[in-house]
Design an enzyme around this catalytic site. Structure first.
Site, PDB file in Angstrom:
ATOM      1  N   ASN A 212      -4.013  19.312  67.772  1.00  0.00           N
ATOM      2  CA  ASN A 212      -5.216  20.001  67.311  1.00  0.00           C
ATOM      3  C   ASN A 212      -6.133  20.216  68.513  1.00  0.00           C
ATOM      4  O   ASN A 212      -5.892  19.646  69.577  1.00  0.00           O
ATOM      5  CB  ASN A 212      -5.889  19.173  66.195  1.00  0.00           C
ATOM      6  N   ASP A 281      -1.989  14.027  61.091  1.00  0.00           N
ATOM      7  CA  ASP A 281      -1.618  13.346  59.845  1.00  0.00           C
ATOM      8  C   ASP A 281      -0.106  13.241  59.688  1.00  0.00           C
ATOM      9  O   ASP A 281       0.391  12.359  59.012  1.00  0.00           O
ATOM     10  CB  ASP A 281      -2.200  14.102  58.651  1.00  0.00           C
ATOM     11  N   LYS A 291      15.476  21.176  74.117  1.00  0.00           N
ATOM     12  CA  LYS A 291      14.665  22.298  73.655  1.00  0.00           C
ATOM     13  C   LYS A 291      15.369  23.043  72.523  1.00  0.00           C
ATOM     14  O   LYS A 291      16.557  23.364  72.632  1.00  0.00           O
ATOM     15  CB  LYS A 291      14.410  23.247  74.828  1.00  0.00           C
ATOM     16  N   PHE A 325     -15.010   9.321  61.465  1.00  0.00           N
ATOM     17  CA  PHE A 325     -15.473  10.701  61.536  1.00  0.00           C
ATOM     18  C   PHE A 325     -14.757  11.477  60.449  1.00  0.00           C
ATOM     19  O   PHE A 325     -13.605  11.171  60.126  1.00  0.00           O
ATOM     20  CB  PHE A 325     -15.134  11.317  62.903  1.00  0.00           C
ATOM     21  N   LYS A 339     -14.144   9.901  52.043  1.00  0.00           N
ATOM     22  CA  LYS A 339     -13.445   9.150  53.099  1.00  0.00           C
ATOM     23  C   LYS A 339     -14.156   7.823  53.394  1.00  0.00           C
ATOM     24  O   LYS A 339     -13.513   6.813  53.664  1.00  0.00           O
ATOM     25  CB  LYS A 339     -13.336   9.992  54.383  1.00  0.00           C
ATOM     26  N   LYS A 343     -11.838   4.607  52.822  1.00  0.00           N
ATOM     27  CA  LYS A 343     -11.421   3.877  54.031  1.00  0.00           C
ATOM     28  C   LYS A 343     -12.280   2.632  54.279  1.00  0.00           C
ATOM     29  O   LYS A 343     -12.144   1.982  55.308  1.00  0.00           O
ATOM     30  CB  LYS A 343     -11.429   4.818  55.239  1.00  0.00           C
TER      31      LYS A 343
HETATM   32  N1  CTP Z   1      -7.725   8.876  60.870  1.00  0.00           N
HETATM   33  C1  CTP Z   1      -6.888   7.853  61.250  1.00  0.00           C
HETATM   34  N2  CTP Z   1      -5.537   7.978  61.085  1.00  0.00           N
HETATM   35  C2  CTP Z   1      -5.008   9.106  60.560  1.00  0.00           C
HETATM   36  C3  CTP Z   1      -5.862  10.155  60.195  1.00  0.00           C
HETATM   37  C4  CTP Z   1      -7.213  10.024  60.352  1.00  0.00           C
HETATM   38  O1  CTP Z   1      -7.365   6.821  61.721  1.00  0.00           O
HETATM   39  N3  CTP Z   1      -3.714   9.200  60.435  1.00  0.00           N
HETATM   40  C5  CTP Z   1      -9.176   8.701  61.016  1.00  0.00           C
HETATM   41  C6  CTP Z   1      -9.842   9.645  61.998  1.00  0.00           C
HETATM   42  O2  CTP Z   1      -9.885   9.084  63.298  1.00  0.00           O
HETATM   43  C7  CTP Z   1     -11.229   9.815  61.409  1.00  0.00           C
HETATM   44  C8  CTP Z   1     -11.016   9.642  59.923  1.00  0.00           C
HETATM   45  O3  CTP Z   1      -9.768   8.957  59.783  1.00  0.00           O
HETATM   46  O4  CTP Z   1     -12.115   8.801  61.833  1.00  0.00           O
HETATM   47  C9  CTP Z   1     -10.966  10.919  59.144  1.00  0.00           C
HETATM   48  O5  CTP Z   1     -10.049  11.811  59.730  1.00  0.00           O
HETATM   49  P1  CTP Z   1      -9.895  13.302  59.189  1.00  0.00           P
HETATM   50  O6  CTP Z   1      -8.867  13.991  60.013  1.00  0.00           O
HETATM   51  O7  CTP Z   1     -11.239  13.930  59.034  1.00  0.00           O
HETATM   52  O8  CTP Z   1      -9.384  13.100  57.718  1.00  0.00           O
HETATM   53  P2  CTP Z   1      -8.054  12.546  57.103  1.00  0.00           P
HETATM   54  O9  CTP Z   1      -8.276  11.140  56.656  1.00  0.00           O
HETATM   55  O10 CTP Z   1      -6.911  12.780  58.039  1.00  0.00           O
HETATM   56  O11 CTP Z   1      -7.931  13.434  55.805  1.00  0.00           O
HETATM   57  P3  CTP Z   1      -7.712  15.029  55.684  1.00  0.00           P
HETATM   58  O12 CTP Z   1      -6.884  15.453  56.891  1.00  0.00           O
HETATM   59  O13 CTP Z   1      -6.992  15.185  54.400  1.00  0.00           O
HETATM   60  O14 CTP Z   1      -9.070  15.667  55.677  1.00  0.00           O
END
Ligand code: CTP
Length: 402
Positions: A212, A281, A291, A325, A339, A343
């Site tokens: 990302n 995720d 490759k 975040f 969240k 969490k």
């Molecule tokens: N986070 C994490 N591990 C993951 C995904 C997210 O520790 N596998 C943490 C991120 O560092 C952030 C928080 O969870 O502090 C929220 O991440 P975000 O990407 O906004 O949301 P997700 O929990 O991944 O949910 P979604 O993608 O469905 O919005």
């Protein structure tokens, strides 16, 4: 609280060394921070950089002598400047000036000024390696440290004199960074803070990955702010192009699984965890070792879920403060609140993604702080540095009230 140089009276003292030219850039950097900057030079410094250069850039007369210059009475200038100074940097600081200061000798404008200063002073020693390692210089620096002077260690490398070793004046950006650090109150002293930052990269094959656009700017701003405020900071960072922050233990990772492992490795010894990283995720089920060739018209990439590091931390947080975040393109408040609860966080930073001036890669951010008691604080657009300091202010309040 963020330390700002805006409107502050800063005096740069320049001694006679080959690195004196770096003070010109330092002056410009301080002016960019909207500080009022004045320069005092030793006679020898004038042999390396002329006072006119500093005068043109500071817009102020430069002090080079204790006595009348151009018909102007300079005899009490050093006392006036000393009294009005909010902070002082001596760059470069020569062995001679170090010795004079340690002994209390005041025989020129700069050394006399220094004895009259009561504001914080940062010395930036710069000299030949053998001089820097000389017993007398070491002893004098020890004395000055005990006397309360801030001493910036010189860089090591090849010096102008051809010798390799410590003695080089650090780059102006580093001098400024450490100057700000020594002026910042140490309200996080003794706290162990773990910050995660940047993106993760999940390999598809040796030349492709899922990731990302996270730049790591927000996480690094938090890590830098915490370090300046005296915390013991560990930064676990995904790949970024940012320069490594000073005085911070930085652990570089690529994948979510590596971040997961690094976080748990450090978990035990932390009081505060701030998860600013944009973790992927999902990861490819079967990353290829060679490759992938474009032989097929269509292809399907099979993905599996990565561990939710923050959620796991939430289940095991004990007495730690846990901050997450939430990167959202819509329903910022609703999604962030969800969240926060799911969490088990103390605070979540709702981060609007989409506008150019907020979120990934921007230097500014638009955020909301959501607390577990339901309170919501909406901040106006501000620099990521400012967000970082405000976040740390709030975390500090949480540690005091918990
Ligand atoms: N986070 C994490 N591990 C993951 C995904 C997210 O520790 N596998 C943490 C991120 O560092 C952030 C928080 O969870 O502090 C929220 O991440 P975000 O990407 O906004 O949301 P997700 O929990 O991944 O949910 P979604 O993608 O469905 O919005």
């Amino acid at each position: 609280m963020k330390t700002t140089l805006n409107g502050k009276n800063i005096v740069i003292g320049v001694c006679g060394g080959i690195a004196a030219y770096k003070s010109v850039t330092l002056l410009r950097l301080l002016k960019k921070q909207d500080a009022h900057v004045r320069v005092i030079m030793t006679l020898n410094a004038g042999a390396f950089v002329g006072p006119l250069t500093f005068e043109a850039l500071s817009g102020m007369k430069v002090c080079t002598s204790l006595f009348a210059e151009n018909g102007e009475d300079a005899s009490i200038k050093h006392i006036e400047w000393a009294q009005s100074a909010d902070a002082v940097i001596i760059a470069p600081t020569t062995a001679n000036m170090i010795a004079k200061l340690a002994a209390g000798i005041a025989d020129d404008a700069l050394s006399t000024f220094l004895l009259a200063v009561t504001a914080p002073v940062m010395l930036c020693p710069s000299m030949n390696t053998h001089m820097f390692e000389h017993q007398t210089v070491k002893r004098n620096l020890k004395t000055l440290k005990q006397d309360g002077y801030h001493i910036l260690a010189p860089d090591a490398g090849e010096l102008a004199c051809g010798v390799t070793g410590p003695g080089r004046l650090p780059e102006p950006e580093i001098i400024l960074d450490r100057f700000l650090a020594c002026l910042t109150p140490k309200d996080l002293s003794g706290r162990k803070i773990l910050v995660t930052s940047g993106p993760t990269q999940e390999a598809i094959d040796p030349v492709r990955f899922i990731s990302n656009p996270s730049s790591g700017k927000m996480g690094q701003a938090i890590a830098r702010a915490a370090e300046m405020r005296g915390a013991d900071v560990t930064l676990i960072s995904g790949p970024t192009s940012l320069t490594e922050p000073l005085n911070i233990k930085m652990i570089k990772v690529n994948t979510a699984l590596e971040m997961h492992q690094a976080v748990w490795h450090h978990f035990e010894h932390t009081d505060i965890i701030i998860k600013a990283a944009a973790v992927s995720d999902y990861r490819p089920v079967n990353p290829k070792h060679r490759k992938i060739k474009k032989v097929q018209d269509e292809t399907v990439l099979e993905l599996q879920k990565n561990p939710d590091i923050l959620k796991e931390l939430g289940k095991n947080k004990g007495g730690r403060i846990l901050v997450g975040f939430a990167a959202e393109t819509e329903d910022l408040q609703k999604n962030a609140a969800m969240k926060l609860a799911q969490k088990n966080l103390d605070l979540i930073v709702g981060n609007l993604i989409g506008p150019d001036d907020s979120g990934f890669n921007a230097d500014t951010n638009r955020v909301q702080f959501l607390y577990k008691d339901g309170t919501i604080e909406t901040l106006h657009k501000m620099s990521k540095d400012a967000v970082a300091h405000l976040l740390l202010d709030r975390i500090l309040q949480l540690t005091i009230s918990s």
